[in-house]
Design a protein around this motif. Sequence first.
Motif, PDB file in Angstrom:
ATOM      1  N   ASN A  45       4.534  -9.853  -0.887  1.00 41.07           N
ATOM      2  CA  ASN A  45       4.254  -8.552  -0.266  1.00 41.07           C
ATOM      3  C   ASN A  45       4.616  -8.553   1.217  1.00 41.07           C
ATOM      4  O   ASN A  45       4.847  -7.499   1.801  1.00 41.07           O
ATOM      5  CB  ASN A  45       2.809  -8.116  -0.498  1.00 41.07           C
ATOM      6  N   THR A  46       4.715  -9.728   1.821  1.00 40.79           N
ATOM      7  CA  THR A  46       5.093  -9.810   3.240  1.00 40.79           C
ATOM      8  C   THR A  46       6.506  -9.300   3.499  1.00 40.79           C
ATOM      9  O   THR A  46       6.854  -9.001   4.641  1.00 40.79           O
ATOM     10  CB  THR A  46       4.973 -11.254   3.765  1.00 40.79           C
ATOM     11  N   ALA A  47       7.307  -9.173   2.445  1.00 45.31           N
ATOM     12  CA  ALA A  47       8.662  -8.624   2.593  1.00 45.31           C
ATOM     13  C   ALA A  47       8.620  -7.170   3.060  1.00 45.31           C
ATOM     14  O   ALA A  47       9.618  -6.652   3.562  1.00 45.31           O
ATOM     15  CB  ALA A  47       9.433  -8.729   1.282  1.00 45.31           C
ATOM     16  N   PHE A  48       7.451  -6.524   2.903  1.00 46.71           N
ATOM     17  CA  PHE A  48       7.321  -5.119   3.302  1.00 46.71           C
ATOM     18  C   PHE A  48       6.477  -4.945   4.561  1.00 46.71           C
ATOM     19  O   PHE A  48       6.086  -3.827   4.898  1.00 46.71           O
ATOM     20  CB  PHE A  48       6.792  -4.279   2.132  1.00 46.71           C
TER      21      PHE A  48
ATOM     22  N   CYS B  59       3.581   5.411  -2.250  1.00 47.81           N
ATOM     23  CA  CYS B  59       3.038   5.539  -0.891  1.00 47.81           C
ATOM     24  C   CYS B  59       2.085   6.727  -0.810  1.00 47.81           C
ATOM     25  O   CYS B  59       1.008   6.624  -0.219  1.00 47.81           O
ATOM     26  CB  CYS B  59       4.166   5.677   0.129  1.00 47.81           C
ATOM     27  N   LEU B  60       2.457   7.857  -1.432  1.00 49.12           N
ATOM     28  CA  LEU B  60       1.598   9.044  -1.432  1.00 49.12           C
ATOM     29  C   LEU B  60       0.275   8.757  -2.152  1.00 49.12           C
ATOM     30  O   LEU B  60      -0.785   9.188  -1.702  1.00 49.12           O
ATOM     31  CB  LEU B  60       2.325  10.225  -2.077  1.00 49.12           C
ATOM     32  N   ASP B  61       0.351   7.979  -3.252  1.00 44.66           N
ATOM     33  CA  ASP B  61      -0.869   7.590  -3.971  1.00 44.66           C
ATOM     34  C   ASP B  61      -1.840   6.841  -3.058  1.00 44.66           C
ATOM     35  O   ASP B  61      -3.046   6.863  -3.274  1.00 44.66           O
ATOM     36  CB  ASP B  61      -0.544   6.693  -5.175  1.00 44.66           C
ATOM     37  N   LYS B  62      -1.305   6.161  -2.045  1.00 47.04           N
ATOM     38  CA  LYS B  62      -2.127   5.392  -1.107  1.00 47.04           C
ATOM     39  C   LYS B  62      -2.346   6.152   0.204  1.00 47.04           C
ATOM     40  O   LYS B  62      -2.732   5.570   1.216  1.00 47.04           O
ATOM     41  CB  LYS B  62      -1.489   4.033  -0.824  1.00 47.04           C
ATOM     42  N   GLY B  63      -2.074   7.481   0.182  1.00 44.40           N
ATOM     43  CA  GLY B  63      -2.365   8.323   1.333  1.00 44.40           C
ATOM     44  C   GLY B  63      -1.313   8.316   2.424  1.00 44.40           C
ATOM     45  O   GLY B  63      -1.582   8.769   3.536  1.00 44.40           O
ATOM     46  N   LYS B  64      -0.108   7.825   2.122  1.00 44.08           N
ATOM     47  CA  LYS B  64       0.957   7.780   3.126  1.00 44.08           C
ATOM     48  C   LYS B  64       2.092   8.715   2.708  1.00 44.08           C
ATOM     49  O   LYS B  64       2.762   8.486   1.723  1.00 44.08           O
ATOM     50  CB  LYS B  64       1.486   6.364   3.282  1.00 44.08           C
ATOM     51  N   SER B  65       2.278   9.778   3.479  1.00 40.62           N
ATOM     52  CA  SER B  65       3.346  10.732   3.227  1.00 40.62           C
ATOM     53  C   SER B  65       4.563  10.285   4.039  1.00 40.62           C
ATOM     54  O   SER B  65       4.791  10.748   5.154  1.00 40.62           O
ATOM     55  CB  SER B  65       2.903  12.139   3.631  1.00 40.62           C
ATOM     56  N   ILE B  66       5.313   9.355   3.465  1.00 37.54           N
ATOM     57  CA  ILE B  66       6.430   8.753   4.196  1.00 37.54           C
ATOM     58  C   ILE B  66       7.585   9.731   4.363  1.00 37.54           C
ATOM     59  O   ILE B  66       7.687  10.727   3.638  1.00 37.54           O
ATOM     60  CB  ILE B  66       6.931   7.465   3.507  1.00 37.54           C
TER      61      ILE B  66
ATOM     62  N   ASP C  70       1.882  -1.129   7.534  1.00 39.81           N
ATOM     63  CA  ASP C  70       1.796  -2.258   6.611  1.00 39.81           C
ATOM     64  C   ASP C  70       0.405  -2.894   6.557  1.00 39.81           C
ATOM     65  O   ASP C  70       0.261  -4.033   6.148  1.00 39.81           O
ATOM     66  CB  ASP C  70       2.857  -3.297   6.956  1.00 39.81           C
ATOM     67  N   GLU C  71      -0.636  -2.133   6.931  1.00 44.09           N
ATOM     68  CA  GLU C  71      -1.993  -2.676   6.888  1.00 44.09           C
ATOM     69  C   GLU C  71      -2.575  -2.730   5.475  1.00 44.09           C
ATOM     70  O   GLU C  71      -3.463  -3.503   5.195  1.00 44.09           O
ATOM     71  CB  GLU C  71      -2.952  -1.848   7.754  1.00 44.09           C
ATOM     72  N   ASP C  72      -2.091  -1.886   4.589  1.00 41.52           N
ATOM     73  CA  ASP C  72      -2.628  -1.789   3.237  1.00 41.52           C
ATOM     74  C   ASP C  72      -1.948  -2.826   2.334  1.00 41.52           C
ATOM     75  O   ASP C  72      -0.848  -2.606   1.829  1.00 41.52           O
ATOM     76  CB  ASP C  72      -2.408  -0.364   2.697  1.00 41.52           C
ATOM     77  N   ARG C  73      -2.604  -3.961   2.139  1.00 40.81           N
ATOM     78  CA  ARG C  73      -2.030  -5.053   1.330  1.00 40.81           C
ATOM     79  C   ARG C  73      -1.798  -4.631  -0.117  1.00 40.81           C
ATOM     80  O   ARG C  73      -0.859  -5.082  -0.754  1.00 40.81           O
ATOM     81  CB  ARG C  73      -2.932  -6.295   1.375  1.00 40.81           C
ATOM     82  N   GLU C  74      -2.647  -3.769  -0.629  1.00 43.08           N
ATOM     83  CA  GLU C  74      -2.474  -3.301  -2.007  1.00 43.08           C
ATOM     84  C   GLU C  74      -1.166  -2.510  -2.136  1.00 43.08           C
ATOM     85  O   GLU C  74      -0.425  -2.682  -3.099  1.00 43.08           O
ATOM     86  CB  GLU C  74      -3.664  -2.447  -2.442  1.00 43.08           C
TER      87      GLU C  74
END
Length: 155
Positions: free
Chosen positions: A38-41, A101-108, A129-133
């Motif tokens: 996940n660190t790739a992101f 991303c939207l599912d996790k509250g981020k409107s990229i 990138d704070e959300d590890r999930e």
Amino acid sequence: MPKHEAIKVPDTDHLMRYVPYKQQVRDAETNAFKGIANTAFQIRPSDKGGLSTTWVEHYGAKGPATYGAAASAFRDSLPSKKLGATAYFAVGNVGATREKCLDKGKSIRLVVVPDGTNTGHVEIHKFSDEDRELLDILAIDVFGEHVAVSNLPLS
């Protein structure tokens, strides 16, 4: 800050993210490639303004030759002009990236920002990138196609 042309990256298209050796999951005994961490992101210092990716279809129809063209453009935009021999590119669908991303509250927002020879350079803005999930979801579910640099037809 320069203004960038508003070009929409279609949801059906794909993005590539460069994954160096240290951000890969490897078998402890054989060192065989097993996936990407996940660190790739995580946003890198070289990611100027947003998560840096390359738009695959900007270079042609999705496939090995296009991966090679996109990877070559990415490589040539680097100061070193080199890709790691053990590096991979993770490939993911644009629509799935937006949806997860939207599912996790981020409107990229995807912004096409040519970077030297990489005219298909796309920055993912409004991403943190704070959300590890979310990083796990991107690494495992969205960017699940992996292409070894050593297998690419680089120009």
